[in-house]
Design an enzyme around this catalytic site. Structure first.
Site, PDB file in Angstrom:
ATOM      1  N   ASP A  51      -5.496  21.746  -4.242  1.00 54.99           N
ATOM      2  CA  ASP A  51      -6.099  21.917  -2.910  1.00 54.99           C
ATOM      3  C   ASP A  51      -4.999  22.154  -1.877  1.00 54.99           C
ATOM      4  O   ASP A  51      -5.280  22.382  -0.689  1.00 54.99           O
ATOM      5  CB  ASP A  51      -7.011  20.742  -2.541  1.00 54.99           C
ATOM      6  CG  ASP A  51      -6.295  19.410  -2.527  1.00 54.99           C
ATOM      7  OD1 ASP A  51      -5.093  19.364  -2.854  1.00 54.99           O
ATOM      8  OD2 ASP A  51      -6.955  18.403  -2.186  1.00 54.99           O
ATOM      9  N   SER A  52      -3.729  22.171  -2.335  1.00 56.74           N
ATOM     10  CA  SER A  52      -2.625  22.625  -1.476  1.00 56.74           C
ATOM     11  C   SER A  52      -2.822  24.092  -1.103  1.00 56.74           C
ATOM     12  O   SER A  52      -2.136  24.603  -0.214  1.00 56.74           O
ATOM     13  CB  SER A  52      -1.277  22.431  -2.174  1.00 56.74           C
ATOM     14  OG  SER A  52      -1.308  22.935  -3.494  1.00 56.74           O
ATOM     15  N   ASP A  90      -8.380  21.169  -8.620  1.00 63.49           N
ATOM     16  CA  ASP A  90      -8.557  20.034  -7.705  1.00 63.49           C
ATOM     17  C   ASP A  90      -9.971  20.006  -7.160  1.00 63.49           C
ATOM     18  O   ASP A  90     -10.492  21.041  -6.711  1.00 63.49           O
ATOM     19  CB  ASP A  90      -7.595  20.180  -6.508  1.00 63.49           C
ATOM     20  CG  ASP A  90      -6.368  19.306  -6.640  1.00 63.49           C
ATOM     21  OD1 ASP A  90      -6.378  18.349  -7.432  1.00 63.49           O
ATOM     22  OD2 ASP A  90      -5.385  19.593  -5.927  1.00 63.49           O
ATOM     23  N   LYS A 120      -9.265  17.612 -11.222  1.00 69.85           N
ATOM     24  CA  LYS A 120      -8.386  16.517 -10.775  1.00 69.85           C
ATOM     25  C   LYS A 120      -8.977  15.886  -9.521  1.00 69.85           C
ATOM     26  O   LYS A 120      -9.460  16.602  -8.633  1.00 69.85           O
ATOM     27  CB  LYS A 120      -6.970  17.046 -10.492  1.00 69.85           C
ATOM     28  CG  LYS A 120      -6.043  15.978  -9.900  1.00 69.85           C
ATOM     29  CD  LYS A 120      -4.567  16.344  -9.988  1.00 69.85           C
ATOM     30  CE  LYS A 120      -4.046  17.225  -8.880  1.00 69.85           C
ATOM     31  NZ  LYS A 120      -4.190  16.656  -7.510  1.00 69.85           N
ATOM     32  N   GLU A 122      -8.310  12.624  -6.549  1.00 66.47           N
ATOM     33  CA  GLU A 122      -7.336  11.693  -5.970  1.00 66.47           C
ATOM     34  C   GLU A 122      -7.958  10.309  -5.809  1.00 66.47           C
ATOM     35  O   GLU A 122      -9.055  10.191  -5.257  1.00 66.47           O
ATOM     36  CB  GLU A 122      -6.873  12.195  -4.597  1.00 66.47           C
ATOM     37  CG  GLU A 122      -6.067  13.474  -4.653  1.00 66.47           C
ATOM     38  CD  GLU A 122      -5.563  13.925  -3.281  1.00 66.47           C
ATOM     39  OE1 GLU A 122      -5.719  13.171  -2.289  1.00 66.47           O
ATOM     40  OE2 GLU A 122      -5.023  15.036  -3.197  1.00 66.47           O
ATOM     41  N   GLU A 189       2.462  11.050  -7.292  1.00 63.57           N
ATOM     42  CA  GLU A 189       3.149  11.812  -6.232  1.00 63.57           C
ATOM     43  C   GLU A 189       3.953  10.879  -5.334  1.00 63.57           C
ATOM     44  O   GLU A 189       3.428   9.885  -4.810  1.00 63.57           O
ATOM     45  CB  GLU A 189       2.101  12.595  -5.402  1.00 63.57           C
ATOM     46  CG  GLU A 189       2.730  13.421  -4.295  1.00 63.57           C
ATOM     47  CD  GLU A 189       1.803  14.469  -3.699  1.00 63.57           C
ATOM     48  OE1 GLU A 189       0.681  14.660  -4.222  1.00 63.57           O
ATOM     49  OE2 GLU A 189       2.207  15.088  -2.696  1.00 63.57           O
TER      50      GLU A 189
HETATM   51  O1  KIV Z   1      -2.721  20.181  -4.471  1.00 65.06           O
HETATM   52  C1  KIV Z   1      -1.630  20.101  -5.056  1.00 65.06           C
HETATM   53  O2  KIV Z   1      -0.792  21.022  -5.034  1.00 65.06           O
HETATM   54  C2  KIV Z   1      -1.336  18.869  -5.788  1.00 65.06           C
HETATM   55  C3  KIV Z   1       0.047  18.718  -6.353  1.00 65.06           C
HETATM   56  C4  KIV Z   1       1.001  18.416  -5.275  1.00 65.06           C
HETATM   57  C5  KIV Z   1       0.084  17.704  -7.417  1.00 65.06           C
HETATM   58  O3  KIV Z   1      -2.172  18.029  -5.915  1.00 65.06           O
END
Ligand code: KIV
Length: 271
Positions: A51-52, A90, A120, A122, A189
């Site tokens: 989600d980055s 994510d 994934k 969080e 992280e």
């Molecule tokens: O969204 C992302 O890029 C991440 C990584 C930093 C692990 O969750």
């Protein structure tokens, strides 16, 4: 060279075998077809559709604004570029917290509409119900602990997490809870190296670190950061393999000059 670098398709089982054999797992983020094609050709084990994307692709300050539809768009583009890597997607902020039924339907949409191989989420014990429900549908789940950017307004800053004993203890408990629930791997992280290594030792599933030192089972970086495309982000944990921002800037300058001067296109470049 690692024994598993020759596998034709990376699965969650391959990642577990890699941990058991002491082979490091490689993971990078990817958000589009072209980049995914290059990363997969290089032989990466896992591509994370992070989600980055909210930061590096859309220019938002945080990961919070990205939507489920936008994550599915990025993930389906990545899946089309990949032959070998495991594609983990994510789940965006607001698509799984607090309501396990919604979590399951969000995860099903990701799997059905993008063709990704896993999701994934969080968080630790507070999202166990959502994780368990997603797992009942046969969807593999990767956990994410430590600095969890979707909670940035709770933390207030992006500093290293779990330096204090209480938070470190809680993190170890969370990692064990995610393992017991059935997560196939966990991202840690921005936490101290020693703590991350302890988790990797005490938890049987692969631990993938970002800013978590070298004592874990694998590493992940944001692809735009490690290529130096993004020149505004230089945390201590980041190794830049290129300065693509400068390289690309140079190419764009040359193109602008060539067009303005009439040098491009020349005869050979014309019909
Ligand atoms: O969204 C992302 O890029 C991440 C990584 C930093 C692990 O969750």
């Amino acid at each position: 060279m690692s024994v598993h670098s020759n596998v034709k398709k990376v699965t969650t089982h391959v990642l577990q075998e890699m941990k058991n054999a002491g082979e490091k797992i490689t993971m990078l983020t990817g958000y589009d077809y072209t980049m995914a094609r290059i990363i997969d050709t290089a032989g990466i084990d896992v591509i994370l559709v992070g989600d980055s994307a909210s930061n590096v692709m859309a220019g938002h300050e945080t990961t919070l604004p990205i939507t489920l539809d936008q994550m599915i768009y990025h993930a389906s583009s990545v899946v089309r570029g990949v032959d070998r890597a495991l594609v983990v997607v994510d789940m965006p902020f607001g698509s799984y917290q607090g309501n396990s039924k919604e979590a399951l339907s969000s995860a099903i949409r990701i799997m059905k509409e993008s063709g990704g191989h896993a999701v994934k989420l969080e968080g630790g014990q507070e999202i166990l119900e959502s994780i368990s429900r997603i797992l009942t549908a046969g969807i593999p789940v990767m956990g994410h602990l430590g600095l969890t950017p979707q909670s940035i307004y709770k933390f207030g800053t992006y500093v290293v997490r779990a330096r204090e004993e209480d938070e470190a203890k809680r993190l170890i408990e969370d990692a064990k809870a995610l393992e017991a629930a059935g997560c196939f791997a966990i991202v840690l992280e921005k936490i101290p190296t020693e703590l991350a290594a302890k988790v990797a030792k005490e938890v049987s599933v692969p631990i993938i670190g970002i800013g978590a030192g070298g004592g874990v089972d694998g590493q992940v970086l944001v692809v735009h950061d490690m290529l130096g495309i993004n020149n505004e982000f230089s945390p201590r944990f980041l190794r830049k393999y290129h300065n693509l921002f400068q390289e690309m800037l140079g190419s764009f300058h040359r193109y602008i000059e060539d067009v303005r001067s009439g040098d491009f296109p020349n005869e050979e470049e014309s019909y």
